[in-house]
Design a protein around this motif. Sequence first.
Motif, mmCIF file in Angstrom:
data_model
loop_
_atom_site.group_PDB
_atom_site.id
_atom_site.type_symbol
_atom_site.label_atom_id
_atom_site.label_comp_id
_atom_site.label_asym_id
_atom_site.label_seq_id
_atom_site.Cartn_x
_atom_site.Cartn_y
_atom_site.Cartn_z
ATOM 1 N N ILE A 82 0.866 -1.175 0.000
ATOM 2 C CA ILE A 82 0.000 0.000 0.000
ATOM 3 C C ILE A 82 0.906 1.229 0.000
ATOM 4 O O ILE A 82 1.683 1.415 0.930
ATOM 5 N N GLY A 83 0.807 2.056 -1.012
ATOM 6 C CA GLY A 83 1.620 3.255 -1.047
ATOM 7 C C GLY A 83 0.882 4.410 -1.687
ATOM 8 O O GLY A 83 -0.312 4.318 -2.003
ATOM 9 N N SER A 84 1.606 5.483 -1.901
ATOM 10 C CA SER A 84 0.968 6.705 -2.391
ATOM 11 C C SER A 84 0.401 6.555 -3.792
ATOM 12 O O SER A 84 -0.492 7.309 -4.196
ATOM 13 N N VAL A 85 0.879 5.569 -4.552
ATOM 14 C CA VAL A 85 0.393 5.402 -5.910
ATOM 15 C C VAL A 85 -1.079 4.978 -5.933
ATOM 16 O O VAL A 85 -1.769 5.110 -6.959
ATOM 17 N N LEU A 86 -1.595 4.493 -4.798
ATOM 18 C CA LEU A 86 -2.994 4.058 -4.720
ATOM 19 C C LEU A 86 -3.955 5.183 -4.353
ATOM 20 O O LEU A 86 -5.169 4.988 -4.355
ATOM 21 N N GLU A 87 -3.439 6.347 -4.018
ATOM 22 C CA GLU A 87 -4.303 7.461 -3.601
ATOM 23 C C GLU A 87 -5.102 8.009 -4.771
ATOM 24 O O GLU A 87 -4.595 8.092 -5.903
ATOM 25 N N ASP A 88 -6.353 8.413 -4.507
ATOM 26 C CA ASP A 88 -7.071 9.184 -5.521
ATOM 27 C C ASP A 88 -6.699 10.655 -5.344
ATOM 28 O O ASP A 88 -5.932 11.025 -4.455
ATOM 29 N N ASP A 89 -7.238 11.504 -6.194
ATOM 30 C CA ASP A 89 -6.813 12.910 -6.180
ATOM 31 C C ASP A 89 -7.096 13.599 -4.854
ATOM 32 O O ASP A 89 -6.379 14.534 -4.472
ATOM 33 N N SER A 90 -8.119 13.157 -4.134
ATOM 34 C CA SER A 90 -8.457 13.797 -2.857
ATOM 35 C C SER A 90 -7.628 13.257 -1.696
ATOM 36 O O SER A 90 -7.768 13.710 -0.558
ATOM 37 N N GLN A 91 -6.760 12.273 -1.996
ATOM 38 C CA GLN A 91 -6.010 11.597 -0.933
ATOM 39 C C GLN A 91 -4.495 11.787 -1.054
ATOM 40 O O GLN A 91 -3.744 11.097 -0.352
ATOM 41 N N ARG A 92 -4.042 12.703 -1.872
ATOM 42 C CA ARG A 92 -2.598 12.812 -2.127
ATOM 43 C C ARG A 92 -1.845 13.168 -0.842
ATOM 44 O O ARG A 92 -1.993 14.247 -0.294
ATOM 45 N N GLY A 93 -1.047 12.225 -0.368
ATOM 46 C CA GLY A 93 -0.319 12.386 0.881
ATOM 47 C C GLY A 93 -0.901 11.573 2.020
ATOM 48 O O GLY A 93 -0.300 11.490 3.104
ATOM 49 N N LEU A 94 -2.058 10.929 1.813
ATOM 50 C CA LEU A 94 -2.728 10.262 2.924
ATOM 51 C C LEU A 94 -2.204 8.851 3.208
ATOM 52 O O LEU A 94 -2.409 8.330 4.307
ATOM 53 N N ALA A 95 -1.511 8.224 2.263
ATOM 54 C CA ALA A 95 -0.847 6.952 2.576
ATOM 55 C C ALA A 95 0.210 7.197 3.651
ATOM 56 O O ALA A 95 0.310 6.459 4.635
ATOM 57 N N HIS A 96 0.964 8.244 3.456
ATOM 58 C CA HIS A 96 1.987 8.635 4.435
ATOM 59 C C HIS A 96 1.345 9.155 5.713
ATOM 60 O O HIS A 96 1.769 8.827 6.830
ATOM 61 N N PHE A 97 0.290 9.946 5.580
ATOM 62 C CA PHE A 97 -0.411 10.474 6.757
ATOM 63 C C PHE A 97 -0.989 9.313 7.586
ATOM 64 O O PHE A 97 -0.952 9.342 8.825
ATOM 65 N N MET A 98 -1.484 8.292 6.896
ATOM 66 C CA MET A 98 -2.036 7.126 7.595
ATOM 67 C C MET A 98 -0.955 6.442 8.426
ATOM 68 O O MET A 98 -1.220 5.969 9.547
ATOM 69 N N GLU A 99 0.214 6.373 7.892
ATOM 70 C CA GLU A 99 1.329 5.796 8.645
ATOM 71 C C GLU A 99 1.559 6.566 9.941
ATOM 72 O O GLU A 99 1.748 5.970 11.005
ATOM 73 N N HIS A 100 1.515 7.903 9.865
ATOM 74 C CA HIS A 100 1.637 8.724 11.080
ATOM 75 C C HIS A 100 0.527 8.390 12.070
ATOM 76 O O HIS A 100 0.759 8.246 13.277
ATOM 77 N N MET A 101 -0.682 8.276 11.561
ATOM 78 C CA MET A 101 -1.832 8.074 12.446
ATOM 79 C C MET A 101 -1.792 6.718 13.164
ATOM 80 O O MET A 101 -2.409 6.561 14.217
ATOM 81 N N SER A 102 -1.069 5.761 12.613
ATOM 82 C CA SER A 102 -0.961 4.472 13.284
ATOM 83 C C SER A 102 -0.231 4.581 14.620
ATOM 84 O O SER A 102 -0.357 3.694 15.468
ATOM 85 N N PHE A 103 0.521 5.671 14.793
ATOM 86 C CA PHE A 103 1.215 5.906 16.063
ATOM 87 C C PHE A 103 0.436 6.867 16.966
ATOM 88 O O PHE A 103 0.875 7.170 18.076
#
Length: 952
Positions: A82-103
């Motif tokens: 799962i990485g940033s390439v799976l984001e739609d236009d409204s989610q750009r940066g949220l793969a990484h943001f999700m990683e932050h939120m896991s902590f």
Amino acid sequence: MKNIKSTILLASVSLALSWSFQAAPTWAQVSQVKATTKAAAEKNLPLDPAVRTGKLPNGFTYYIRHNEEPKKRVTFYLANKIGSVLEDDSQRGLAHFMEHMSFNGTKHFPKNELVSYLQKSGVRFGADLNAYTSFDETVYQLPIPSDNPEILKNGIQIMRDWAQDATLDPTEIDKERGVVLEEKRLGKGAQERMQRAYLPVILNHSRYSLRLPIGTDEVLNNFKPETIKRFYHDWYRPDLQALIVVGDIDVNEMEKTVKAKFSDLKKPAVEKPRTKYTVPLTGQNQFIAITDKEMTVTVAQVFMKQPALDLHTASQYRQSIIRGLFNRMSGARYAEIMRQANPPYLQGGADLSGFLGGLDTYSVYAVAKPGELEKGFKTAWRETERIKRFGFTQTELDRAKQSFLSDMEAALKEKNKTNSDSYVNEYLQYFLKGTAAPGISFEYDLVKNDLPGIALSEVNAITKTSIKSTNRDVMLLAPEKDKATLPAEAVVNTWIKDVEAEDLKPYNDEVSKQPLLANAPAAGKITAETKDAALGTTTLTLSNGIKVVLKPTDFKDNEIVFSASAPGGTSLYSDADFESAKNASGMVESFGVGNYNPTQLEKYLSGKQLSVSPYISERTQGVSGSSTPKDLETAFELIYGYLTEPRKDADLFQGIITSSKAGLANRLNDPNAVFQDTLSAVLGNHNVRRTGPSIAKIDQISLDREYAIYKERFADASGMTFTFVGNIDIEKIKPLLEKYIASLPAKNLGEQAKDLGIHIPEGQIAKNVYKGSEPKASVDLIWSGAFEYSAAEKIQLDALKECLEIRLIERLREDESGVYSPGAFANNSKFPTQRYSIFVYFGCDPKNADKLVASTLDEINKIKTNGPAQVNIDKWRAESIRSRETAVRTNGFWLGYISGQINDKEDLHQLDTYTKDLNSVTVESVKATAQKYLSGKNYIRMQLLPEAAAAK
């Protein structure tokens, strides 16, 4: 997390043989590979049988392996496709943001309780506990103690929570926005601005070019909680996840636990297809030239893109060996160019390696000297053209094979002492990319079987498929002031054609047949021997006065590390001689040693596993290095040679001087370089030995003077102490010590280093440096002064530093969302005078700098007034104990400890009081330490601010 790895590295990392190595498969499996049918060669290589693997009914995969390096530790990785390439236009940066939120909150560890719990268990935030997000993957890592059932149980629960039970609390999301934006701010600058321009081109305008993991300000500032929850629901699912567990654990019990914990992971009712994105090959050539006012050098790089080499089968593995040989020989050619008397560029090279999106690339690059782009580029391209036209020589291939096999043999010998992290990383690539992971014994047999049969024609054939005239991108990066003189695409293409039309000569592989040393050492004697049973050391006194401390260990089967030092260093020379003295060891080493110039030496050492480097620091001179037991005598030869038979080469010297000046030409363009030079000057009280580099300083370097200083520093070895740690056979090493170390010259001068009186100035100082166009600030706060040097006091200082850093993370990052990764560190010294310094540093929005500094000082005042919270002392103590447990099982720790104690004239048994000193730390003791060392009497505030701030 603290150290998010969310950037693309365009200096490609080779896929060939990039794996680490593991335990042996069965002989039947090896025989199967050696069965030379084409069908066998095309079969996928078997997975290392030492790892237990399985897939649960919900699609969740696991890999479990028992390994005791280090003992009483286990490393967990949760891998997600799962990485940033799976984001739609409204989610750009949220793969990484999700990683932050896991902590920032999970089902069983609300808010920041997860980090706090792990710190109390001895897990360091950022150093141990970490994660990264890239285009195609998100990976969480957690190394924990395995000897505590409660910690082990909770570690597994944390992995389960990360897999599908993040809480995604809206309040925590809003708090984390500032942290992620500050992380993004830290990346801003010339490289980021230029990257935004060239990535769409070299990534062929693929989806990758639109999905940088860090995301966009617009999305990060404005996305709704529902948007990230949708990303989490769609993609954090068991068929895209794997748990990797390697460590000192019971595999059967761990497998039962994993099945029980992860079998209930749910797939979405409607699964979105996990598209495999690629970078398409267009068949077109592209050109881009970009300038930036903060760029310091001019770079020309050519990318020749091609389908990636997969690593699944025996035949693919053989091809990867061929590629590895190609890159070794190519690298040696380009390294030889850099060792010319007047190198044509500052840096240059070429290799065939992995790229992105299913592609590999043959890349040629040159970092040009100012005004010499054409010369530098043509030189780099000329060597690629020479390789393409004539190939390599048989002697080059023989050396590359020897070196390749030597590396594999060295890894095989360490198969029982391989760190768990190496296995984890291997299984990670197996899950994410299908990269074969058969184990080191299996790999060694593949190499031993394939290597002899690889013909020179096979290696040379790579040029036909890799060095191409289509799918070729040319990229120029340069300082803005050089924009008008940058060549157009047609001009660069003409340069390429010019080189291709040249009457080139084949490479002449000159190999010296002389012995390394011009003069054989006259062996001395061991005159005394003492043993320290408690420390496990043997100390030898040699006939020339040198002392040797030997500590045999069983930490590694194929490693010996060593260092030697004697007092003196550059402190004994005047300011006028300082530049010559400071550069003497590096330059003289670069001239070769004994009978060999640097190129001849490189070829002589091919296939040997060792490194030796002389050094001259401010207060000492000596030598350091490492070796395998097999190559130890060669290492001794080099030690003797560097100390008694240094070479002097006027042509190489002049080339280094010319390149060094060229490298400084645009240094003042870089805001960080300007800030660091200023910081160093202020902390060094503007002493000439602490100010930054300059062309005027380079002009002070004299070949004759630096060579004379080098010889002076090593003319008297009588005050030197050598320390050897590792797989040492004491009786076998003694003759080598007598031959090569007891023979070193001894004059018994009794030299001691001088106190130059350079230290951080007293009083309160504030200084701003205005440089750069991005809205970002770098803040450094420094406290310093006299130190009451002792082992116990050093531990008190470390506790203070750690408790302060914990609070700064909690307040500046978690509470105020004003920084990404605040840090603190403490230094102390015994010589020339007992002193300390404490640094606090962070990057931030310039508008918030005053507020964040005020918060920092407020936290310091709280520690000075009330002491730190007991829980923070407990975290520090747990981290210290756990870190020490693993550190004392490494050769590097003991080399640093023994040599450090000797240099500081401290008791080698100081470790005996470590636990006692650790337990003596209390709230009151840290409070007293803060009052003593953070009084503010000597306090410096340094800030790097954008140029626009100077006008305000």
